[in-house]
Write a protein that holds these residues in place. Structure first.
Motif, mmCIF file in Angstrom:
data_model
loop_
_atom_site.group_PDB
_atom_site.id
_atom_site.type_symbol
_atom_site.label_atom_id
_atom_site.label_comp_id
_atom_site.label_asym_id
_atom_site.label_seq_id
_atom_site.Cartn_x
_atom_site.Cartn_y
_atom_site.Cartn_z
ATOM 1 N N ALA A 1 0.954 -1.466 0.426
ATOM 2 C CA ALA A 1 -0.110 0.189 0.064
ATOM 3 C C ALA A 1 1.118 1.268 -0.285
ATOM 4 O O ALA A 1 0.434 2.013 -0.836
ATOM 5 C CB ALA A 1 -0.827 -0.050 0.844
ATOM 6 N N VAL A 2 2.398 1.360 0.579
ATOM 7 C CA VAL A 2 2.278 2.080 0.611
ATOM 8 C C VAL A 2 3.390 2.420 -0.876
ATOM 9 O O VAL A 2 3.738 3.832 -1.030
ATOM 10 C CB VAL A 2 3.956 2.395 2.002
ATOM 11 C CG1 VAL A 2 5.119 3.013 1.968
ATOM 12 C CG2 VAL A 2 3.440 2.219 3.087
ATOM 13 N N LYS A 3 4.267 1.590 -1.272
ATOM 14 C CA LYS A 3 4.462 1.510 -2.737
ATOM 15 C C LYS A 3 3.621 2.077 -3.687
ATOM 16 O O LYS A 3 4.112 2.981 -4.586
ATOM 17 C CB LYS A 3 5.368 0.327 -2.802
ATOM 18 C CG LYS A 3 6.072 0.081 -4.453
ATOM 19 C CD LYS A 3 7.311 1.224 -3.749
ATOM 20 C CE LYS A 3 8.395 1.319 -5.118
ATOM 21 N NZ LYS A 3 9.166 2.048 -5.231
ATOM 22 N N ALA A 4 2.251 1.619 -3.475
ATOM 23 C CA ALA A 4 1.049 1.745 -4.471
ATOM 24 C C ALA A 4 1.322 3.345 -4.011
ATOM 25 O O ALA A 4 1.283 4.722 -5.431
ATOM 26 C CB ALA A 4 -0.166 1.116 -4.156
ATOM 27 N N HIS A 5 0.557 3.689 -2.864
ATOM 28 C CA HIS A 5 0.801 5.543 -2.835
ATOM 29 C C HIS A 5 1.675 6.593 -3.009
ATOM 30 O O HIS A 5 1.810 7.135 -4.221
ATOM 31 C CB HIS A 5 0.019 5.411 -1.595
ATOM 32 C CG HIS A 5 0.028 7.245 -0.602
ATOM 33 N ND1 HIS A 5 1.103 8.204 -0.444
ATOM 34 C CD2 HIS A 5 -1.140 7.634 -0.740
ATOM 35 C CE1 HIS A 5 0.285 9.591 -0.468
ATOM 36 N NE2 HIS A 5 -1.122 8.620 0.076
ATOM 37 N N ALA A 6 2.765 5.751 -3.282
ATOM 38 C CA ALA A 6 3.930 6.421 -3.530
ATOM 39 C C ALA A 6 4.312 7.056 -5.215
ATOM 40 O O ALA A 6 4.766 7.629 -5.227
ATOM 41 C CB ALA A 6 5.482 6.302 -2.732
ATOM 42 N N ARG A 7 3.960 5.696 -5.844
ATOM 43 C CA ARG A 7 3.410 5.913 -7.253
ATOM 44 C C ARG A 7 2.616 7.146 -7.521
ATOM 45 O O ARG A 7 2.961 7.539 -8.496
ATOM 46 C CB ARG A 7 3.678 4.507 -7.538
ATOM 47 C CG ARG A 7 4.729 3.370 -7.562
ATOM 48 C CD ARG A 7 4.182 2.245 -8.650
ATOM 49 N NE ARG A 7 6.261 1.506 -8.514
ATOM 50 C CZ ARG A 7 6.041 0.114 -8.532
ATOM 51 N NH1 ARG A 7 4.952 -0.707 -7.823
ATOM 52 N NH2 ARG A 7 7.173 -0.497 -8.848
ATOM 53 N N ASP B 1 12.487 7.777 -10.767
ATOM 54 C CA ASP B 1 11.119 8.088 -11.081
ATOM 55 C C ASP B 1 10.828 7.304 -9.768
ATOM 56 O O ASP B 1 10.526 6.049 -10.161
ATOM 57 C CB ASP B 1 11.195 8.653 -12.125
ATOM 58 C CG ASP B 1 9.761 8.701 -12.478
ATOM 59 O OD1 ASP B 1 8.659 9.088 -11.008
ATOM 60 O OD2 ASP B 1 9.232 8.425 -13.701
ATOM 61 N N PRO B 2 10.025 8.161 -9.379
ATOM 62 C CA PRO B 2 9.560 7.006 -7.810
ATOM 63 C C PRO B 2 7.690 7.004 -8.613
ATOM 64 O O PRO B 2 7.124 5.897 -8.012
ATOM 65 C CB PRO B 2 8.506 8.452 -6.336
ATOM 66 C CG PRO B 2 10.091 9.614 -6.765
ATOM 67 C CD PRO B 2 10.302 9.326 -7.914
ATOM 68 N N THR B 3 7.623 7.360 -9.616
ATOM 69 C CA THR B 3 6.799 6.683 -9.346
ATOM 70 C C THR B 3 6.904 5.256 -11.006
ATOM 71 O O THR B 3 5.532 4.666 -11.188
ATOM 72 C CB THR B 3 5.581 7.504 -11.304
ATOM 73 O OG1 THR B 3 6.853 8.050 -12.288
ATOM 74 C CG2 THR B 3 5.353 9.052 -10.104
ATOM 75 N N THR B 4 7.664 5.041 -11.350
ATOM 76 C CA THR B 4 8.162 3.764 -11.935
ATOM 77 C C THR B 4 9.128 3.078 -11.110
ATOM 78 O O THR B 4 9.260 1.389 -12.183
ATOM 79 C CB THR B 4 8.783 4.792 -13.364
ATOM 80 O OG1 THR B 4 9.635 5.192 -13.015
ATOM 81 C CG2 THR B 4 8.044 4.929 -14.316
ATOM 82 N N ALA B 5 9.438 3.402 -10.293
ATOM 83 C CA ALA B 5 10.977 2.442 -10.067
ATOM 84 C C ALA B 5 9.980 1.959 -8.679
ATOM 85 O O ALA B 5 9.420 1.351 -8.425
ATOM 86 C CB ALA B 5 11.311 3.652 -8.934
ATOM 87 N N GLY B 6 11.349 0.922 -9.353
ATOM 88 C CA GLY B 6 10.503 -1.435 -8.215
ATOM 89 C C GLY B 6 11.033 -0.531 -7.138
ATOM 90 O O GLY B 6 11.280 0.364 -6.712
ATOM 91 N N THR B 7 11.345 -1.812 -6.237
ATOM 92 C CA THR B 7 11.421 -1.904 -4.775
ATOM 93 C C THR B 7 12.078 -2.919 -4.578
ATOM 94 O O THR B 7 13.124 -3.695 -5.701
ATOM 95 C CB THR B 7 10.377 -2.277 -3.928
ATOM 96 O OG1 THR B 7 11.002 -2.332 -2.576
ATOM 97 C CG2 THR B 7 10.375 -3.652 -4.490
ATOM 98 N N VAL B 8 13.725 -2.215 -3.766
ATOM 99 C CA VAL B 8 14.569 -3.445 -2.953
ATOM 100 C C VAL B 8 14.012 -3.497 -1.882
ATOM 101 O O VAL B 8 14.034 -2.601 -0.733
ATOM 102 C CB VAL B 8 15.332 -2.323 -2.718
ATOM 103 C CG1 VAL B 8 17.001 -3.568 -2.360
ATOM 104 C CG2 VAL B 8 16.530 -2.234 -4.864
ATOM 105 N N GLN B 9 14.113 -4.851 -2.143
ATOM 106 C CA GLN B 9 13.334 -5.601 -0.101
ATOM 107 C C GLN B 9 15.345 -5.311 0.396
ATOM 108 O O GLN B 9 15.610 -5.584 -0.617
ATOM 109 C CB GLN B 9 12.933 -6.583 -0.415
ATOM 110 C CG GLN B 9 11.355 -6.065 -1.304
ATOM 111 C CD GLN B 9 9.986 -7.247 -1.031
ATOM 112 O OE1 GLN B 9 10.485 -8.885 -0.813
ATOM 113 N NE2 GLN B 9 9.058 -6.987 -1.224
ATOM 114 N N ASN B 10 14.921 -6.334 1.567
ATOM 115 C CA ASN B 10 16.139 -6.176 2.612
ATOM 116 C C ASN B 10 15.703 -7.418 3.462
ATOM 117 O O ASN B 10 15.120 -7.589 3.860
ATOM 118 C CB ASN B 10 16.958 -5.042 3.258
ATOM 119 C CG ASN B 10 17.867 -5.425 4.250
ATOM 120 O OD1 ASN B 10 18.001 -5.867 4.462
ATOM 121 N ND2 ASN B 10 19.389 -5.594 3.442
#
Length: 751
Positions: free
Chosen positions: A157-163, A408-417
């Motif tokens: 939900a956080v990632k979707a909101h940031a995009r 670009d936060p609207t298109t960037a993927g994510t790095v999990q750790n």
């Protein structure tokens, strides 16, 4: 409480009482959580791990019976090794010396007869007091509670909101002068020696010994017991090499015309980094120390404690005026400093804990390589990272942004750790075995049989340390990484450098597992600098990946990528699967937000965002449901996630400024959305019936509740203290709506 008592609470979630903004937030949020969790038969118990609480627990003999409190951190240290553990851990103060001294003074002023902090302990009692206070200082909580490895990621939900609602990113220039400077020799990375303990070497405790040139033998530490298979690392930072490097950084920064900034982590590396910080300040103000060293010593102006402490000490010293004048002259002549608060004149050098590398470097990267100078203008900056072990990660990030521009936060993927941190792994567990060397000689690590495992020739002023990584922590870390790979399908990269002695030992331990996984595809090993470049290329292309790292990089990357991807690290989901089967749920990074508290005390507006707490309670409830086969708990977790998504979609998060919604408004909407999600679900009709009246009441009385929550905004708020607040005053400030309070009272019927 003792372990036996813990076990009698068969359905309990522990919620930690910490400091500053998270402590205030808890006063508002806990009644909501208890109202909802209670329906599933879950008790939420608060445990005090705040700085004030830890100080008072360290000196029970100095307190009256009414003042004494249990050592909750010690109790939690026991609990996290039990399979029933379910703990929500909020950010707490990792106290610098200045913060520790302030807290001691406040507690003494409130009538707690705790001793002063002894700067130079002379008596046995003073040595005991110093040891107890030093145990409280720095990052004293996390290494104790983290009895498992880390799984950190941005919630969907956080990632979707940031995009959908991207945060601002500074523009990068290919010609930016922003850069990283790090040591090319003489540092911890260059001097590291590593080995894996054999069965014979692990028979009995190890000992660390210093042998002076004249043959004097000093035991620095003994009784150090480790199982076979433990990786032992010894290394040192050369004072001479450090000081030469620092002089070079000042000259090169002046030539470039950039701001000068130092990036370390004095809170976590609480022995080594304050010393490094002190050397950096000494070299920057070298003309002052050359001319006025005796006056500075007499005034108690300790550079390890920061420029702020020095200036304060000199202001109260009869001989301080000329020194202060000379400091002003040197500051004007040296490269301008990176400012923490340019409006207040607070620089990078004022307080060791003010600039923490894992937060300060991402902020510069997010701002397009800019930082604030003393004139209030944003400028390019030289980032000084003395130890080179991980500096290349930030250099790689800068190179990537100079070549390709901002992310670009609207298109960037994510790095999990997935981070290796169990059992006080690696450097972050090295505090008890870190020493500032007082005499030239040799430091040796010896087995119980007297055999030498490793040794270093050292000089006075060098910083020597030993770290350890246990085999059970390594095995669990690899299992967790591969489980995340299986769950997500994301490319999984182990950030390990085969040319570094410690990493080479890790690779040797996990080689068979990695070989099998690499053959299947999707798993690879890259040195940290190359891994960083690869990660940025991956997320720029809109793909996702998992970074599998050691303890320090876990800490660094779980700020770096979230700040760039979603604008903050405070909204991360952090799950620690405890090695004995329990769960620890951390509420994100970002510290305990002292500036938020200052604003709240002056104008009754708290901008702290509890999204991390919301995510943690959702995970803790799901965990409790799985552990106890509690269907109601599982549903509470699922509907809490729905409430979080709606909170973000409707933009109900706190605003920064007075007049906007604050944390208390956000908590109300979270409660309302959660109740509505429960009332409208069909999986468990009895829960729908239980929450339908509350959902109707919260919705129907929103206008009244909002007016009550905002009635006293703009006014100063008295909390009765800073480190030790008065609970009644905090409750009055954080729960100002009688209507909401009545609706959340489980003993009150809601029609």
């Amino acid at each position: 409480m003792p372990r036996d008592d813990m076990q009698t609470l068969r359905s309990t979630i522990i919620y930690t009482k910490t400091d500053e903004a998270p402590q205030l937030a808890a006063a508002s949020l806990l009644p909501i959580l208890r109202r909802f969790a209670g329906v599933a038969g879950i008790e939420i118990v608060e445990k005090d791990i705040s700085l004030a609480g830890r100080i008072l627990a360290a000196f029970p003999e100095a307190l009256s019976a009414e003042q004494r409190q249990s050592d909750d951190l010690a109790e939690l240290a026991d609990l996290v090794t039990a399979p029933e553990a379910n703990v929500i851990k909020l950010p707490n103060i990792s106290a610098s010396l200045a913060q520790l001294l302030d807290a001691i003074a406040e507690l003494q002023g409130k009538g707690y007869a705790i001793p002063d902090y002894p700067d130079a302990p002379a008596t046995g009692a003073e040595h005991i007091s110093r040891a107890r206070y030093d145990a409280v200082k720095g990052s004293a909580v996390n290494p104790v509670l983290r009895e498992g490895n880390s799984d950190r990621r941005a919630p969907a939900a956080v990632k979707a909101h940031a995009r959908a609602h991207p945060h601002a990113m500074g523009a990068w220039s290919a010609t930016s002068d922003t850069n990283v400077m790090t040591m090319m020799g003489g540092d911890f990375r260059a001097n590291e020696v590593s080995l894996t303990l054999t069965e014979a070497e692990a028979q009995g405790p190890l000992q660390i010994v210093h042998m002076a040139g004249d043959g004097t033998r000093t035991v620095l530490a003994d009784g150090l017991s480790y199982p076979p298979g433990t990786i032992i690392d010894g290394s040192y930072m050369s004072k001479a090499a450090l000081c030469a490097f620092l002089d070079e950084t000042i000259d090169q920064t002046a030539a470039l015309g950039t701001l000068y900034s130092l990036h370390i982590k004095a809170t976590m590396m609480k022995v080594a980094d304050p010393i490094i910080f002190g050397h950096a300040l000494r070299r920057y103000l070298a003309p002052v120390f050359t001319a006025y060293g005796a006056v500075l010593d007499q005034a108690g102006a300790d550079p390890n404690a920061g420029l702020g402490v020095m200036l304060e000490a000199l202001a109260g010293d009869p001989n301080g005026a000329p020194v202060l004048a000379r400091i002003a002259e040197v500051l004007a002549a040296r490269p301008p400093l990176y400012m923490v608060d340019s409006d207040k004149g607070i620089s990078n050098f004022h307080v060791p804990s003010d600039v923490i590398i894992d937060a300060s470097l991402p902020a510069i990267l997010k701002a397009g390589g800019k930082a604030w100078g003393p004139d209030g203008q944003a400028r390019d900056v030289t980032c000084v990272i003395p130890d080179s072990s991980y500096a290349g990660v930030y250099a790689a990030a800068m190179a990537h942004f100079k070549d390709h521009g901002a992310l670009d936060p609207t298109t960037a993927g994510t790095v999990q750790n997935v981070g290796l941190m169990a059992k006080k792994a690696e450097e972050y567990g090295s505090h008890p075995t870190t020493f500032e060397i007082t005499r030239d000689g040799t430091v040796c690590v010896l087995t119980a049989q007297g055999s030498e495992l490793l040794s270093h020739g050292v000089q006075a002023g060098d910083i020597w340390r030993m770290a350890s990584t246990r085999p059970e922590a390594i095995g669990n870390w690899v299992e967790l990484a591969l489980a995340r790979r299986a769950a997500t399908g994301f490319e999984t990269v182990f950030w390990l450098d085969a040319t570094r002695p410690h990493d080479a030992e890790i690779l040797a331990a996990i080689a068979p597992i990695l070989a099998a996984q690499e053959a299947k595809g999707g798993v690879r090993v890259l040195a940290p600098t190359q891994a960083a470049t690869h990660a940025f290329e991956t997320i720029r292309a809109g793909r996702d990946c998992i970074a599998v790292t050691g303890n320090v990089l876990r800490d660094y990357l779980t700020d770096l990528f979230p700040i760039l991807e979603v604008g903050t690290s405070a909204k991360m989901l952090s799950v620690v699967g405890l090695m004995q089967g329990g769960g620890l749920f951390e509420t994100g990074a970002g510290g305990s937000a002292p500036k938020h508290v200052q604003q709240f005390m002056s104008e009754n507006h708290l901008r702290w965002d509890s999204l991390g707490e919301f995510c943690a309670i959702a995970e803790a409830l799901r965990f409790e449901g799985a552990q106890r086969d509690n269907a109601a708990a599982r549903l509470l977790g699922e509907t809490a996630d729905q409430a979080i998504s709606r909170l973000l979609e409707e933009d109900r998060s706190p605003g920064r400024r007075l007049g906007e919604a604050d944390l208390r408004d956000s908590h109300f909407h979270f409660a309302r959305f959660w109740a509505e999600a429960l009332a409208t679900q069909e999986d468990q009709p009895h829960l729908a019936r239980a929450f339908a009246p509350l959902a109707r009441a919260l919705s129907g009385q929103e206008e009244t509740i909002t007016a009550e929550l905002r009635a006293h905004r703009g006014q100063a708020t008295d909390l009765g203290g800073y480190y030790l607040t008065v609970p009644e005053k905090v409750a009055a400030a954080m729960r100002p709506s009688p209507t909401l309070n009545r609706l959340l009272d489980p003993l009150q019927a809601v029609g």
